[in-house]
Structures are given as C-alpha cells and as structure tokens.
Design an enzyme around this catalytic site. Structure first.
Site, short mmCIF file in Angstrom:
data_model
loop_
_atom_site.label_atom_id
_atom_site.label_comp_id
_atom_site.label_asym_id
_atom_site.label_seq_id
_atom_site.Cartn_x
_atom_site.Cartn_y
_atom_site.Cartn_z
N PRO A 1 -4.09 6.67 -8.91
CA PRO A 1 -5.19 5.39 -9.90
C PRO A 1 -4.86 4.93 -8.50
O PRO A 1 -4.85 4.42 -7.61
CB PRO A 1 -3.65 4.93 -10.15
CG PRO A 1 -2.16 5.94 -10.75
CD PRO A 1 -3.00 5.97 -9.53
N GLU A 2 -6.63 4.06 -8.27
CA GLU A 2 -7.08 3.37 -7.62
C GLU A 2 -6.92 1.19 -7.96
O GLU A 2 -6.86 1.42 -8.84
CB GLU A 2 -8.54 3.67 -7.00
CG GLU A 2 -8.33 4.56 -5.76
CD GLU A 2 -9.68 4.62 -5.37
OE1 GLU A 2 -10.15 3.74 -4.42
OE2 GLU A 2 -10.04 6.56 -5.17
#
Ligand SMILES: [Zn+2]
Length: 270
Positions: free
Chosen positions: A2-3
């Site tokens: 996840p960014e």
C-alpha cells in the site's frame, strides 16, 4: 505494498467507523508484527475515546482523548477489515467500540507495525523525526526540492524514494509522476532545472490526488465485511507496462536497479 493514497483511503474508511467512539476492546493477538507491539497498548486504548484520525507518510494515526496516538503501518500486505463476520488467523489486532463496531488489522506477511506514543512526541517519533514534507502539503514545492537536491549526485528517482526528501512516496507513484513530468528517472537530481522541478511537483501532487479520489469512490467496497484494500488507479501510464505503447507512440521500458523496477518511456522522459 500500500502506498500513500491507499493509506489515506484506509484512514478515511476507519474514520467513518471510529471517530468519536469509545474503545471497549483493544486486543493484540500476537506480541509483534515487524516490531514488538507495546505491552501497554491494550491498557492505553481500552476505555479511551477516539478523537480523530490522520496520516503521516504511509502511517495511519488514531488519536485518543488520553493524548495518545496509535500509529499503524500496513507494511506489504496489511489491511483493516471492517465488522468482520469472523476473526481470521491473520487478524493480528482487534478494536471494538462501545456501539458494537469492530475493526481488525489483517496482515499475513507481518511487515506492518502498531505502536502507541504520547501525541506531543509525534514529530520526534523515530520514523518521523527526519522525514521530509508531506507531498500534498504547501511545504512541498520546487524550492524545497532544489534545496534538498543541492550537491547530491543520486538519480532523481532514488531521491524521490528517499523519505527524508519527501514523505510517503513509493515506486508506483514515483514512476508515474516522472513520466507525467517528462523526466528521465536516471538523471542526476541536482541537475534538473527549477521549471522542470515545478512540473515534477505538480505531477506528484496530481498522481496522488487522482489516486486518493479514485480510492474515495471505492470506499463503500472497502467497508464491506470482506473488503480488500486494493490499488485504485489501475490505469497506469508506465508502471507495470513494459513493452506497451506509451501515449507518445514509443515503447515503455523497464530497468532494474538493486532489485527495484523502474518503468519509463525513453522518448518522452529526458
Ligand atoms: Zn512516451
């Protein structure tokens, strides 16, 4: 992994469930994730009211009325499950509110983390103390980049992934922003002119904002009992598109440096 936009969307999803609520159960189901979970986490959270939620870089922040802030990181595979039908093996932490809502932090690879600190100490927190500005804040502009790059010999892509230069940028959005700004990922950061840095800053803000907006529109799915945290902007310009045609007609290429892939277009990125 996840960014920043995925973390922002996660925080929004949790906010709609947790903000203003009193915690009746805070249950770590193991002693550690990537790092040990503080032994007093349960005691500090139980009975506290959640005042607000926020984000710093790729960390989610849950503030309570005890002047504490719980800090979580999703690592490689972390996601929060909202009102799960049943608790699974990889649900490593559970929060329950007085009105009966349950959220579970699920992380099968366990590269994520959970911590709790005095909220007055947030800026001095070990992972935040040297961190650069938030990319969506006004503090992140071409002048800040120029100053940070001064005298540095590293390529632009490595500099943008350096959390001390700018907080929370990961491989996908850096590849996308460099393409949007027309900048060769391998060029020396300090050699980039101010006008091109301005374009780069705009591109970074734009790719992140678009991904957050796409995430917001999928929040309903995210909040479903078995909702998966996914990437929202799937139509990447270059990321994961080796061999595909770029919008300019040239072919997207991939290069690998220290195990990390860079996707770019040799024609429009110079
Ligand atoms: Zn191109």
């Amino acid at each position: 992994m996840p960014e920043l936009p995925e973390v922002e969307t996660t925080v929004s999803g949790l906010r709609s469930v947790l903000e203003g609520e009193v915690i009746v159960r805070a249950e770590p189901r193991r002693a550690d994730l990537r790092w040990p979970i503080p032994a007093d986490l349960r005691q500090r959270l139980t009975g506290a009211r959640i005042e607000m939620l926020g984000r710093r870089a790729k960390y989610g922040l849950i503030y309570t009325d005890r002047q504490d802030v719980m800090i979580f990181h999703l690592g490689m595979s972390g996601r929060w499950r909202i009102d799960p039908v049943e608790i699974e093996k990889h649900d490593h932490f559970i929060l329950e509110t007085a009105n009966g809502r349950v959220v579970a932090l699920n992380d099968h690879r366990r590269f994520g983390s959970l911590d709790i600190i005095d909220s007055a100490q947030l800026d001095a927190y070990r992972f935040f103390a040297k961190m650069g500005p938030e990319p969506l804040s006004d503090a992140f502009d071409a002048s800040a980049l120029q100053k940070a790059f001064h005298g540095r010999k590293a390529p632009i892509k490595a500099m943008l992934l350096n959390q001390n230069i700018v907080a929370g940028l990961g491989n996908i959005y850096v590849c996308e922003a460099l393409h949007m700004a027309g900048i060769d990922p391998t060029v020396t950061a300090s050699s980039i002119s101010k006008p091109r840095l301005r374009r780069l800053v705009i591109a970074i803000k734009e790719v992140l904002t678009a991904a957050i907006a796409a995430g917001g529109s999928t929040l309903r799915d995210f909040a479903a009992p078995d909702g998966e945290l996914g990437y929202f902007a799937k139509e990447w310009r270059v990321y994961g598109r080796e061999g595909d045609e770029c919008i300019c007609g040239a072919t997207v290429v991939r290069r690998v440096d220290s195990g990390r892939s860079t996707f770019y277009c040799p024609k429009c990125q110079r």
